[in-house]
Design an enzyme around this catalytic site. Structure first.
Site, PDB file in Angstrom:
ATOM      1  N   ASP A 138      29.192  27.721  -7.875  1.00 14.28           N
ATOM      2  CA  ASP A 138      27.944  27.791  -7.125  1.00 14.28           C
ATOM      3  C   ASP A 138      27.639  26.748  -6.156  1.00 14.28           C
ATOM      4  OD1 ASP A 138      25.582  29.416  -6.885  1.00 14.28           O
ATOM      5  OD2 ASP A 138      24.833  29.031  -8.484  1.00 14.28           O
TER       6      ASP A 138
ATOM      7  N   HIS B  83      20.666  32.631   3.074  1.00 11.08           N
ATOM      8  CA  HIS B  83      20.429  33.743   2.268  1.00 11.08           C
ATOM      9  C   HIS B  83      19.835  34.472   3.248  1.00 11.08           C
ATOM     10  CE1 HIS B  83      18.879  36.009  -1.514  1.00 11.08           C
ATOM     11  NE2 HIS B  83      19.555  36.492  -0.771  1.00 11.08           N
TER      12      HIS B  83
ATOM     13  N   ASP C 200      26.158  35.021  -8.970  1.00 11.26           N
ATOM     14  CA  ASP C 200      25.537  36.248  -8.732  1.00 11.26           C
ATOM     15  C   ASP C 200      26.163  36.524  -7.098  1.00 11.26           C
ATOM     16  OD1 ASP C 200      25.127  34.062  -6.838  1.00 11.26           O
ATOM     17  OD2 ASP C 200      23.287  33.680  -7.866  1.00 11.26           O
TER      18      ASP C 200
ATOM     19  N   ASP D 102       0.863  -1.173   0.011  1.00 12.95           N
ATOM     20  CA  ASP D 102       0.019  -0.029  -0.101  1.00 12.95           C
ATOM     21  C   ASP D 102       0.952   1.313   0.037  1.00 12.95           C
ATOM     22  OD1 ASP D 102       1.233   0.072   2.393  1.00 12.95           O
ATOM     23  OD2 ASP D 102      -0.890  -0.497   3.541  1.00 12.95           O
ATOM     24  N   GLY D 103       2.166   0.968  -0.032  1.00 15.84           N
ATOM     25  CA  GLY D 103       2.932   2.327  -0.185  1.00 15.84           C
ATOM     26  C   GLY D 103       3.521   2.984   1.254  1.00 15.84           C
TER      27      GLY D 103
ATOM     28  N   LYS E 183      23.175  38.695 -11.475  1.00 17.78           N
ATOM     29  CA  LYS E 183      22.102  37.661 -11.976  1.00 17.78           C
ATOM     30  C   LYS E 183      20.902  38.158 -11.835  1.00 17.78           C
ATOM     31  CE  LYS E 183      20.523  33.705  -9.787  1.00 17.78           C
ATOM     32  NZ  LYS E 183      20.852  32.271  -9.306  1.00 17.78           N
TER      33      LYS E 183
END
Ligand code: R5P
Length: 292
Positions: free
Chosen positions: A205, A116, A155, A23-24, A178
């Site tokens: 990168d 970031h 970038d 059934d996964g 970029k």
């Protein structure tokens, strides 16, 4: 990876037994004595969605079986780029994913996470999080392989990696401009400088996914009269056409770290992770986030 980590940490490696039912659903079994021991799960978490539920089941089972502390080595840390709500209604998955892992592990070791808008892993993760830099391994490879390199980031975000590698190699570096207009629509501009003649451009990168960032950067360098660029990526996510597109565009060579298994892997970062894990396994607190 588990064997290499275990050897460095003076421990032992055991595979995680996984069984998928018709059934996964997934059954997880740990065939090693873990009661009273510090345990590290080593998981390559690219294409993470199918891997994360078994990972959390394993973590929960390890606690239940008596492990005293749980570490996770995920050389590539996924879900770091959706670190803001860019469009109304979007989930900020960096935060949700961090909450999930933090609830299950005591320590996390990863290579160059895409930091970031969050400056440090500690701003996202509520556990001992150690970001290990790939720079020493990348720099050694560039020094040994590329003649007279010029390190180039596509970038401004990439300046954190590019400047570190360039300093270790003793080579000049720069970053391009970029603009991303869509998943596969990237514009890169080269501001140019003449005194780098005779240098081999090495585009560096953190992530190669569709390859469009490096493709646009390589084309910008070519248009600026530079020799064929080499491309180095830390995390080789590569969708189906990315590598072919880069090679067709005249890139000299593409090399990546082994945080994600891919035919371009040329730089091993597992020893760097192993060193960090060995410190933690001895019971010392991991050193704080090292790339932030
Ligand atoms: C972006 O912020 C990252 O640093 C990479 O430049 C980006 O994920 C690369 O993606 P792609 O290969 O799809 O252009």
């Amino acid at each position: 990876m588990a064997r290499e980590l275990a050897t460095a940490a003076d421990g032992e490696a055991a595979p995680l037994a996984l069984h998928t039912f018709p059934d996964g659903e997934t059954l997880v079994r740990i065939d090693a004595p873990v009661a009273g021991r510090r345990v590290v799960l080593a998981a390559r978490l690219d294409r993470p969605d199918a891997k994360v539920l078994p990972l959390l089941f394993a973590a929960d089972a390890l606690r239940d079986l008596g492990a005293t502390a749980l570490g996770l080595v995920a050389p590539y840390l996924p879900y770091m780029r959706q670190d803001a709500r860019f469009q109304p209604g979007e989930a900020i998955t960096s935060v949700t994913f961090a909450r999930l892992l933090s609830a299950h592990f005591d320590a996390l070791f990863t290579i160059d996470p895409h930091l970031h808008r969050f400056a440090r892993l500690a701003d996202l993760y509520q556990l001992h999080a150690q970001a290990v830099a790939a720079a020493p391994a990348v720099a050694a490879w560039v020094r040994d392989t590329v003649p007279r390199p010029l390190l180039v980031g596509p970038d401004s975000e990439s300046s954190q990696w590019v400047s570190d590698v360039a300093a270790r190699v003793g080579a000049p570096w720069t970053v391009l401009d970029k603009e991303r207009l869509g998943d596969r629509d990237v514009r890169v501009a080269w501001r140019g400088q003449s005194d780098w003649e005779g240098r081999t451009p090495v585009l560096l990168d953190d992530i190669i996914s569709t390859g469009h960032t490096l493709l646009a950067a390589a084309e910008a360098l070519q248009a600026g009269g530079h020799p064929r660029a080499w491309c180095v990526g830390v995390h080789a996510l590569f969708d189906d056409n990315a590598l072919q597109a880069l090679l067709r565009a005249g890139v000299e060579r593409v090399a990546t770290c082994d945080t994600v298994i891919h035919p371009t892997n040329a730089i091993s970062v597992v020893p760097l992770l192993a060193r960090a894990v060995a410190v933690w396994q001895r019971g010392a607190a991991p050193s704080p986030d090292t790339t932030a």
